[in-house]
Design an enzyme around this catalytic site. Structure first.
Site, short mmCIF file in Angstrom:
data_model
loop_
_atom_site.label_atom_id
_atom_site.label_comp_id
_atom_site.label_asym_id
_atom_site.label_seq_id
_atom_site.Cartn_x
_atom_site.Cartn_y
_atom_site.Cartn_z
N ARG A 1 0.84 -1.20 0.00
CA ARG A 1 0.00 0.00 0.00
C ARG A 1 0.87 1.25 0.00
O ARG A 1 0.58 2.25 -0.66
CB ARG A 1 -0.92 -0.02 1.23
N MET B 1 -11.90 3.93 -3.98
CA MET B 1 -12.08 2.84 -3.03
C MET B 1 -10.74 2.28 -2.55
O MET B 1 -10.41 1.11 -2.78
CB MET B 1 -12.95 1.75 -3.65
N ARG B 2 -9.99 3.13 -1.89
CA ARG B 2 -8.72 2.73 -1.32
C ARG B 2 -8.57 3.32 0.07
O ARG B 2 -8.94 4.48 0.30
CB ARG B 2 -7.54 3.23 -2.18
N HIS C 1 -18.73 10.80 2.07
CA HIS C 1 -19.09 9.49 2.62
C HIS C 1 -20.61 9.41 2.74
O HIS C 1 -21.25 10.36 3.19
CB HIS C 1 -18.45 9.30 4.00
N LEU D 1 -9.91 6.65 9.31
CA LEU D 1 -10.83 6.31 8.23
C LEU D 1 -12.19 6.95 8.46
O LEU D 1 -12.82 6.74 9.50
CB LEU D 1 -10.98 4.79 8.13
#
Length: 215
Positions: A65, A90-91, A109, A144
């Site tokens: 990553r 989408m990471r 989101h 996140l």
């Protein structure tokens, strides 16, 4: 003119909403590049149709990553962006990436954060019996879906709603609030202070951000 780089992984509906908004000519910004980690993402076609340079960088070509994010940062920085916009990218990003773009990295989101971080937000909201649902634009940090909130779009969950119908209604809301937040930033009305406070017109926003209510 502020320079915007948009990161996508899929259809690019939020990208299209941003492009449509910028086409009105009222926001001093332009999308200078669209980058996807999937070469077949339809959002790349949307960008090409608008005459915007596109780049594909597959995470599958990297051993870690960290290696992928390092190359992605090099690619983004080559475009000299004022703002980096995650639009269905989408990471999960590394801390090094989020710190590098601190204060100039947006995400949207599909929930009223801090509720329902992660996936399956519409199903979770319905199962919880919530009356309200929506979407949130926020600054991205190492946590996140946990960065400081900018604006939330709210709508009522109807008795007949299912996850698919609710997702469609939330998408419409996303297409309203994402361009709004980008406009604020590009007009120098919106900033993130060093202590994590979001300022709009030099006034601190509440912890829920600005509230946009859907009719």
């Amino acid at each position: 003119m502020k320079r915007l780089v948009v990161l996508i992984s899929g259809s690019g509906s939020n990208l299209q909403a941003i492009l449509d908004y910028l086409a009105q000519g009222t926001c001093p910004a332009q999308v200078t590049a669209v980058i996807s980690n999937k070469s077949d993402a339809y959002g790349l076609e949307r960008a090409r149709n608008a005459g915007i340079p596109t780049f594909s960088l597959s995470h599958k070509d990297f051993s870690s990553r960290e290696a992928f994010d390092a190359e992605l940062m090099t690619l983004i920085d080559s475009q000299h962006p004022d703002l980096v916009i995650l639009a269905g990218f989408m990471r999960i990003l590394t801390p090094e990436f989020t710190r590098h773009y601190s204060g100039r990295l947006f995400n949207i989101h599909p929930s009223l954060l801090p509720k329902y971080k992660g996936l399956n937000t519409h199903q979770r909201a319905i199962e919880a019996g919530d009356k309200l649902h929506g979407a949130t634009v926020h600054f991205v940090t190492e946590e996140l879906d946990g960065g400081p909130l900018i604006v939330q779009g709210q709508l009522d969950i109807n008795p007949e709603d299912n996850p698919d119908s609710l997702a469609q209604r939330v998408h419409i809301l996303e297409h309203q609030i994402y361009p709004m937040a980008i406009d604020w930033y590009c007009c120098d009305r919106l900033t993130l202070s060093p202590d994590g406070t979001v300022l709009l017109d030099n006034a601190s926003l509440p912890s829920t951000g600005h509230i946009h209510r859907s009719s």
